[in-house]
Design an enzyme around this catalytic site. Structure first.
Site, short mmCIF file in Angstrom:
data_model
loop_
_atom_site.label_atom_id
_atom_site.label_comp_id
_atom_site.label_asym_id
_atom_site.label_seq_id
_atom_site.Cartn_x
_atom_site.Cartn_y
_atom_site.Cartn_z
N ASP A 205 0.88 -1.18 -0.04
CA ASP A 205 -0.03 -0.18 -0.09
C ASP A 205 0.85 1.12 -0.11
OD1 ASP A 205 -2.82 1.69 0.50
OD2 ASP A 205 -1.41 2.10 2.66
N LEU A 286 -6.22 7.15 3.16
CA LEU A 286 -6.44 8.35 2.21
C LEU A 286 -5.27 8.45 1.12
CD1 LEU A 286 -8.06 11.25 4.02
CD2 LEU A 286 -8.97 10.07 2.69
N ARG A 287 -4.14 7.54 1.13
CA ARG A 287 -3.32 7.45 0.27
C ARG A 287 -3.60 7.30 -1.30
NH1 ARG A 287 0.26 4.02 3.54
NH2 ARG A 287 1.56 5.53 4.36
N GLY A 288 -4.43 6.43 -1.47
CA GLY A 288 -5.05 6.20 -2.73
C GLY A 288 -5.58 7.28 -3.41
N VAL A 291 -2.44 10.05 -4.14
CA VAL A 291 -1.55 9.39 -5.10
C VAL A 291 -2.25 9.57 -6.61
CG1 VAL A 291 -0.56 7.53 -6.24
CG2 VAL A 291 -0.24 7.87 -3.93
#
Length: 368
Positions: A205, A286-288, A291
């Site tokens: 992830d 919230l990384r998705g 990015v």
């Protein structure tokens, strides 16, 4: 390495690489915006992963560094310079500047943490009162590319160290109460073969993008790849010169994209829809979202635009989200296809994959 040895090392040109568009796009976007967070490339053996990454490093324009600095410090950006260089600048001491190729560091599988992070010579520190630091691979990789082949076979703790440095941009080494830090901002590229085991989900992830590559099936393309490789091996210099105009054009495009990136805007409605897709796919954290926003902006900059379009998002969202979905061992559906379906639903686009399939069947029956 001597200049003659370097001159004899020929690198296959990036623009000559046939196919593997997904991997090439992910790498280029990370070069435009290293804050995307690196690329994990999963695919069959012998699909040109290492060749492509070396070709990318060779393509990149030279960078300005502080001469004889072990960390490739940027003479102008405080975020990319060592504390020693910053102190000199504050005291208005003139620093010598040199130009060098973007560093490309290969991390060997058996590397120890000391080799990666660097070591502090405690004896020297205590006896001479100086912070004697022996830089590691992270120091060499600052402002460059750090490539880890077979990253899925690397010790989890080391993968964590690499990801922490890539995300924070600094590497800190502490020993016996002595602490030393240096800039370590690099594009982290990991590659692996899924047959040899997957990376743990919490590590996976943390890679910004995930490209999947497969062996080219089309016979004509396979022949083209084989012939190109033979032509390169026979006369590398001539082959490199043949692709020089395309290489220079792509290099210029990357320089312009890096300059344009801060001016690129993504509409609020599009950002909401990106988050809707992430929410619908049940992506943790919230990384998705972050990015996908960054990658879409980098793609717009690469194509010389300051406004992100729906098509920009469509082209990057699978790369940014497919590795963040929860794996159901009983499910046969490819995670990339699930991302596409969710994107089409949220953005109100006809499912092109299904449409193309039915169209292809109709064409086939029409030919008969």
């Amino acid at each position: 390495m001597s200049s003659t040895a370097q001159a004899t090392r020929r690198v296959f040109p990036f623009t000559a690489i046939v196919g593997q568009e997904e991997m090439k796009l992910a790498l280029l976007l990370n070069v435009i915006d290293p804050k995307i967070g690196g690329v994990m490339i999963m695919g069959d053996r012998g699909t040109g992963k290492s060749t492509t990454i070396r070709a990318l490093a060779d393509l990149l324009p030279e960078i300005e560094v502080v001469a004889d600095d072990p960390f490739n410090s940027d003479p102008r950006d405080p975020e990319l310079m060592s504390d020693a260089v910053r102190e000199k600048l504050e005291k208005q001491i003139e620093i010598p500047i040199a130009r060098k190729k973007v560093p490309m560091v290969d991390l060997p599988l058996g590397a120890t943490e000391d080799r990666v992070c660097g070591t502090i010579d405690i004896e020297k520190a205590l006896s001479e009162g100086v912070k004697a630091f022996e830089p590691g691979l992270l120091a060499k990789a600052n402002r460059g590319i750090l490539y880890v082949d077979e990253v899925n076979l690397l010790d989890d703790h080391l993968v964590d160290v690499l990801l922490d440095s890539a995300a924070g941009g600094w590497n800190t080494v502490e020993r016996e109460g002595i602490s030393i830090r240096h800039p370590a901002r690099f594009v982290l590229v990991g590659s692996g073969n899924p047959e040899e085991g997957e990376l743990r989900p919490q590590l996976l992830d943390r890679f910004g993008m995930h490209a999947e590559i497969h062996t080219v099936k089309e016979p004509a393309l396979r022949v083209q790849i084989v012939e190109q490789r033979a032509e390169f091996d026979q006369n590398p210099q001539q082959f490199i010169e043949k692709y020089q105009p395309q290489q220079q054009e792509l290099q210029q495009k990357l320089i312009q994209a890096q300059a344009l990136l801060p001016s690129v805007h993504i509409d609020y409605d599009l950002r909401v829809k990106i988050s809707e897709v992430c929410s619908e796919l049940d992506v943790d954290g919230l990384r998705g979202d972050i990015v996908t926003n960054r990658a879409a902006k980098a793609l717009a900059a690469f194509e010389g635009r300051t406004e992100v379009t729906v098509d920009d998002i469509r082209r990057v969202i699978t790369l940014c989200l497919r590795h963040r979905l929860r794996k159901d061992p009983l499910e046969a559906i490819d995670s990339g296809y699930k991302v596409e379906k969710a994107f089409n639903r949220v953005f109100g686009i006809e499912d092109t994959t299904e449409a193309a399939q039915s169209n292809g069947i109709a064409q086939m029956s029409g030919r008969r």
